[in-house]
Motif scaffolding. Structure first.
Motif, PDB file in Angstrom:
ATOM      1  N   VAL A 231       0.864  -1.180   0.000  1.00 25.38           N
ATOM      2  CA  VAL A 231       0.000   0.000   0.000  1.00 25.38           C
ATOM      3  C   VAL A 231       0.897   1.226   0.000  1.00 25.38           C
ATOM      4  CG1 VAL A 231      -1.887   1.244   1.109  1.00 25.38           C
ATOM      5  CG2 VAL A 231      -1.731  -1.249   1.358  1.00 25.38           C
ATOM      6  N   ILE A 232       0.719   2.087  -0.989  1.00 21.47           N
ATOM      7  CA  ILE A 232       1.494   3.320  -1.101  1.00 21.47           C
ATOM      8  C   ILE A 232       0.522   4.482  -1.161  1.00 21.47           C
ATOM      9  CG2 ILE A 232       3.068   4.684  -2.531  1.00 21.47           C
ATOM     10  CD1 ILE A 232       4.247   2.050  -3.561  1.00 21.47           C
ATOM     11  N   ALA A 233       0.639   5.418  -0.218  1.00 25.51           N
ATOM     12  CA  ALA A 233      -0.133   6.661  -0.245  1.00 25.51           C
ATOM     13  C   ALA A 233       0.851   7.794  -0.499  1.00 25.51           C
ATOM     14  CB  ALA A 233      -0.873   6.872   1.071  1.00 25.51           C
ATOM     15  N   ASN A 234       0.733   8.417  -1.653  1.00 30.27           N
ATOM     16  CA  ASN A 234       1.729   9.412  -2.035  1.00 30.27           C
ATOM     17  C   ASN A 234       1.080  10.558  -2.790  1.00 30.27           C
ATOM     18  OD1 ASN A 234       4.437  10.389  -3.510  1.00 30.27           O
ATOM     19  ND2 ASN A 234       4.951   9.093  -1.755  1.00 30.27           N
ATOM     20  N   ALA A 235       1.442  11.758  -2.382  1.00 32.60           N
ATOM     21  CA  ALA A 235       0.774  12.948  -2.910  1.00 32.60           C
ATOM     22  C   ALA A 235       1.124  13.217  -4.367  1.00 32.60           C
ATOM     23  CB  ALA A 235       1.155  14.161  -2.059  1.00 32.60           C
ATOM     24  N   TYR A 236       2.374  13.078  -4.706  1.00 36.22           N
ATOM     25  CA  TYR A 236       2.837  13.447  -6.047  1.00 36.22           C
ATOM     26  C   TYR A 236       3.482  12.215  -6.674  1.00 36.22           C
ATOM     27  CZ  TYR A 236       2.111  17.949  -3.828  1.00 36.22           C
ATOM     28  OH  TYR A 236       1.556  18.987  -3.139  1.00 36.22           O
ATOM     29  N   PHE A 237       2.737  11.539  -7.527  1.00 33.06           N
ATOM     30  CA  PHE A 237       3.131  10.224  -8.016  1.00 33.06           C
ATOM     31  C   PHE A 237       3.463  10.286  -9.507  1.00 33.06           C
ATOM     32  CE2 PHE A 237       2.328   5.976  -9.710  1.00 33.06           C
ATOM     33  CZ  PHE A 237       3.036   5.186  -8.825  1.00 33.06           C
ATOM     34  N   ILE A 260      -2.776   4.928  -3.261  1.00 33.49           N
ATOM     35  CA  ILE A 260      -3.706   5.980  -2.856  1.00 33.49           C
ATOM     36  C   ILE A 260      -3.095   7.302  -3.303  1.00 33.49           C
ATOM     37  CG2 ILE A 260      -4.929   7.048  -0.930  1.00 33.49           C
ATOM     38  CD1 ILE A 260      -4.462   4.449   0.652  1.00 33.49           C
ATOM     39  N   LEU A 261      -3.749   7.939  -4.277  1.00 35.75           N
ATOM     40  CA  LEU A 261      -3.219   9.141  -4.903  1.00 35.75           C
ATOM     41  C   LEU A 261      -4.215  10.281  -4.776  1.00 35.75           C
ATOM     42  CD1 LEU A 261      -1.829   7.421  -8.134  1.00 35.75           C
ATOM     43  CD2 LEU A 261      -0.674   7.752  -5.934  1.00 35.75           C
ATOM     44  N   PRO A 295      -6.999  17.603  -0.356  1.00 43.44           N
ATOM     45  CA  PRO A 295      -5.699  17.287  -0.948  1.00 43.44           C
ATOM     46  C   PRO A 295      -4.896  16.300  -0.089  1.00 43.44           C
ATOM     47  CG  PRO A 295      -6.107  19.639  -1.070  1.00 43.44           C
ATOM     48  CD  PRO A 295      -7.195  19.060  -0.208  1.00 43.44           C
ATOM     49  N   LEU A 296      -4.353  15.295  -0.740  1.00 44.61           N
ATOM     50  CA  LEU A 296      -3.481  14.334  -0.068  1.00 44.61           C
ATOM     51  C   LEU A 296      -2.050  14.851  -0.119  1.00 44.61           C
ATOM     52  CD1 LEU A 296      -3.036  11.469   1.182  1.00 44.61           C
ATOM     53  CD2 LEU A 296      -2.657  10.671  -1.166  1.00 44.61           C
ATOM     54  N   HIS A 297      -1.409  14.909   1.051  1.00 43.66           N
ATOM     55  CA  HIS A 297      -0.025  15.377   1.113  1.00 43.66           C
ATOM     56  C   HIS A 297       0.901  14.313   1.708  1.00 43.66           C
ATOM     57  CE1 HIS A 297       3.313  18.214   2.331  1.00 43.66           C
ATOM     58  NE2 HIS A 297       3.017  18.677   1.141  1.00 43.66           N
ATOM     59  N   GLY A 298       0.363  13.136   2.021  1.00 43.63           N
ATOM     60  CA  GLY A 298       1.135  12.103   2.693  1.00 43.63           C
ATOM     61  C   GLY A 298       2.192  11.464   1.823  1.00 43.63           C
ATOM     62  N   LYS A 299       3.206  10.906   2.483  1.00 40.49           N
ATOM     63  CA  LYS A 299       4.279  10.153   1.823  1.00 40.49           C
ATOM     64  C   LYS A 299       4.584   8.940   2.688  1.00 40.49           C
ATOM     65  CE  LYS A 299       5.224  14.872   1.387  1.00 40.49           C
ATOM     66  NZ  LYS A 299       4.375  15.171   0.293  1.00 40.49           N
ATOM     67  N   LEU A 315       6.967  10.419  -4.647  1.00 44.12           N
ATOM     68  CA  LEU A 315       7.457   9.530  -5.700  1.00 44.12           C
ATOM     69  C   LEU A 315       7.290  10.246  -7.033  1.00 44.12           C
ATOM     70  CD1 LEU A 315       6.055   6.112  -4.424  1.00 44.12           C
ATOM     71  CD2 LEU A 315       8.396   6.983  -4.276  1.00 44.12           C
ATOM     72  N   ASP A 316       8.048  11.314  -7.177  1.00 41.59           N
ATOM     73  CA  ASP A 316       8.002  12.126  -8.398  1.00 41.59           C
ATOM     74  C   ASP A 316       9.412  12.604  -8.720  1.00 41.59           C
ATOM     75  OD1 ASP A 316       8.486  14.099  -6.499  1.00 41.59           O
ATOM     76  OD2 ASP A 316       6.991  15.488  -7.286  1.00 41.59           O
ATOM     77  N   PRO A 317       9.619  13.238  -9.876  1.00 46.05           N
ATOM     78  CA  PRO A 317      10.982  13.642 -10.255  1.00 46.05           C
ATOM     79  C   PRO A 317      11.639  14.590  -9.267  1.00 46.05           C
ATOM     80  CG  PRO A 317       9.550  13.666 -12.180  1.00 46.05           C
ATOM     81  CD  PRO A 317       8.667  13.418 -10.995  1.00 46.05           C
ATOM     82  N   LEU A 318      10.881  15.495  -8.655  1.00 42.79           N
ATOM     83  CA  LEU A 318      11.496  16.429  -7.721  1.00 42.79           C
ATOM     84  C   LEU A 318      12.079  15.704  -6.522  1.00 42.79           C
ATOM     85  CD1 LEU A 318       8.981  19.433  -7.724  1.00 42.79           C
ATOM     86  CD2 LEU A 318      11.244  19.331  -8.769  1.00 42.79           C
ATOM     87  N   SER A 319      11.287  14.835  -5.899  1.00 45.98           N
ATOM     88  CA  SER A 319      11.763  14.146  -4.692  1.00 45.98           C
ATOM     89  C   SER A 319      12.795  13.072  -5.000  1.00 45.98           C
ATOM     90  CB  SER A 319      10.582  13.516  -3.947  1.00 45.98           C
ATOM     91  OG  SER A 319       9.858  14.478  -3.220  1.00 45.98           O
ATOM     92  N   LEU A 320      12.615  12.349  -6.099  1.00 46.46           N
ATOM     93  CA  LEU A 320      13.496  11.216  -6.383  1.00 46.46           C
ATOM     94  C   LEU A 320      14.785  11.618  -7.088  1.00 46.46           C
ATOM     95  CD1 LEU A 320      10.904   8.510  -7.508  1.00 46.46           C
ATOM     96  CD2 LEU A 320      11.982   8.798  -5.262  1.00 46.46           C
TER      97      LEU A 320
END
Length: 411
Positions: A231-237, A260-261, A295-299, A315-320
């Motif tokens: 289970v992955i809950a991530n705001a910016y996928f 969960i997006l 808005p979901l902001h969780g990581k 899990l997006d280009p900025l964070s990764l």
């Protein structure tokens, strides 16, 4: 940074500002020796002012207080707000504060996105919650859904060492020598902190020097080893191709993979980017749920019955590939079960599942083309972002910061 594992830790899940802020503020109010705080966003609203009050009070009673904010994420603090901290003895540091020629922000990329607090070297907080009123439910429909953890146990000493290393980055040689002597003391102290629970834990971070893919690697390892649920809950996928491939393979081998997006994103482009990947994932058996309450902001994420992670990394280009991030990896059945219960509550009460039939109905040449381009973009972006400038960031001292803000505001 991909650290070592520490046994004997205790983690308390803190959901949203209602749970997080009172706990953090109380720990700061109880601090005896030291508070070190890092955050991407600090706004001068009711939350920021409450934090200001407890930090000033701590500094005035002799606690050493260091606060690091990001120059892009926290751009509008007033000179009075800053002066109040300085006069009390709070040491305020700003990650890449400027300059801003013609009002532009040329160093927008590669931000300090971490959210960490360490109190007296004994209690730590790690997560995705900033210091702003939009993390409270009374903010309204735009209030964010988010998570953090309070940590006790031996891993706190490692987090303590990490935040102090960030404060000394870019310092002069003499300061580095003092730091290395202190680091050896902290390493020794890590074995002296008493066990506080049953969790095995590791701090993992992402930087632009030696730990560029550590957080992504931990996610991929957990996905590849999963046997029955993810289970992955991530705001910016919008992750890289390899992580997408691992999720598809996990679903195809029978793992219940749930994402969960954002369904009500704070930035519309977030949903557009993520939805371009839906077809590739759903066809492989991945279940996608859009959180539609706010808005979901969780990581956060979990795998099977023991592995979990909470932190600042999307899990997006900025964070990764660009930002400075920090997560904790937790191996503990009780924490995993509690996090799963809270995420399952979101799925059952506040989410809409994306159905394969809906994706097929929305098909057409434009949709297929967009999906094709998005899927191949995630294959290329790690190499593309490597060409972006990797300037050496700096921490501004309080005097420089106050002058810069006063000059900006014409004061």
């Amino acid at each position: 940074m991909a650290g070592r594992w520490f046994d004997g830790n205790h983690f308390t899940l803190l959901e949203n500002g209602e749970a997080f802020y009172p706990c953090v503020f109380q720990r700061i109010a109880d601090a005896r020796k030291e508070v070190v705080l890092e955050t991407f966003i600090l706004f001068e609203d009711k939350v920021g002012l409450a934090l200001h009050e407890v930090l000033v009070a701590a500094a005035r009673r002799g606690v050493q207080v260091d606060v690091t904010i990001d120059g892009w994420g926290s751009p509008d603090l007033s000179p009075q707000f800053i002066a109040g901290l300085r006069e009390a003895g709070v040491r305020l540091h700003v990650f890449d504060p400027g300059p801003r020629p013609f009002g532009l922000r040329p160093k927008l990329l590669r931000r300090m996105h971490r959210k960490i607090v360490v109190v007296d070297g004994e209690i730590a907080f790690v997560g995705g919650i900033n210091y702003s009123a939009d993390h409270l439910a009374d903010y309204g429909p735009e209030a964010k859904q988010d998570y953090a953890v309070e940590i006790r146990g031996p891993v706190v000493a490692e987090i303590h060492r990490f935040v102090h290393a960030n404060l000394t980055a870019g310092s002069r040689h003499g300061e580095h020598r003092r730091f290395w002597r202190w680091r050896r003391q902290v390493r020794h102290a890590a074995h002296e902190l008493p066990h506080a629970g049953t969790a095995r834990a590791m701090l993992v971070s992402r930087d632009n020097s030696f730990h560029t893919t550590d957080i992504e690697r931990q996610y991929r390892l957990a996905i590849r080893l999963a046997r029955h649920r993810i289970v992955i809950a991530n705001a910016y996928f919008f992750p890289g191709y390899r992580l997408i491939r691992d999720l598809r393979r996990a679903a195809r081998r029978g793992v219940d993979v749930r994402l969960i997006l954002q369904g009500q994103p704070d930035m519309p482009i977030v949903k557009t980017a993520a939805s371009a990947l839906y077809s590739h994932l759903v066809k492989a058996g991945v279940r996608i749920y859009e959180y539609c309450e706010r808005p979901l902001h969780g990581k956060v994420a979990l795998a099977d019955d023991e592995w979990s992670t909470v932190g600042s990394s999307n899990l997006d280009p900025l964070s990764l590939s660009l930002n400075l991030e920090a997560n904790v990896i937790i191996r503990d059945r009780a924490f995993n079960a509690h996090l799963h219960e809270r995420l399952d509550h979101l799925v059952r009460h506040s989410c809409k599942q994306i159905q394969a039939e809906e994706l097929e109905a929305s098909g057409g040449f434009v949709h297929v083309l967009r999906s094709f381009l998005a899927f191949h973009l995630v294959r290329l972006y790690p190499s593309l972002v490597s060409w972006l400038p990797r300037h050496r960031p700096r921490l501004a001292d309080p005097a420089v910061l106050a002058h810069a803000y006063a000059h900006r505001d014409g004061r």
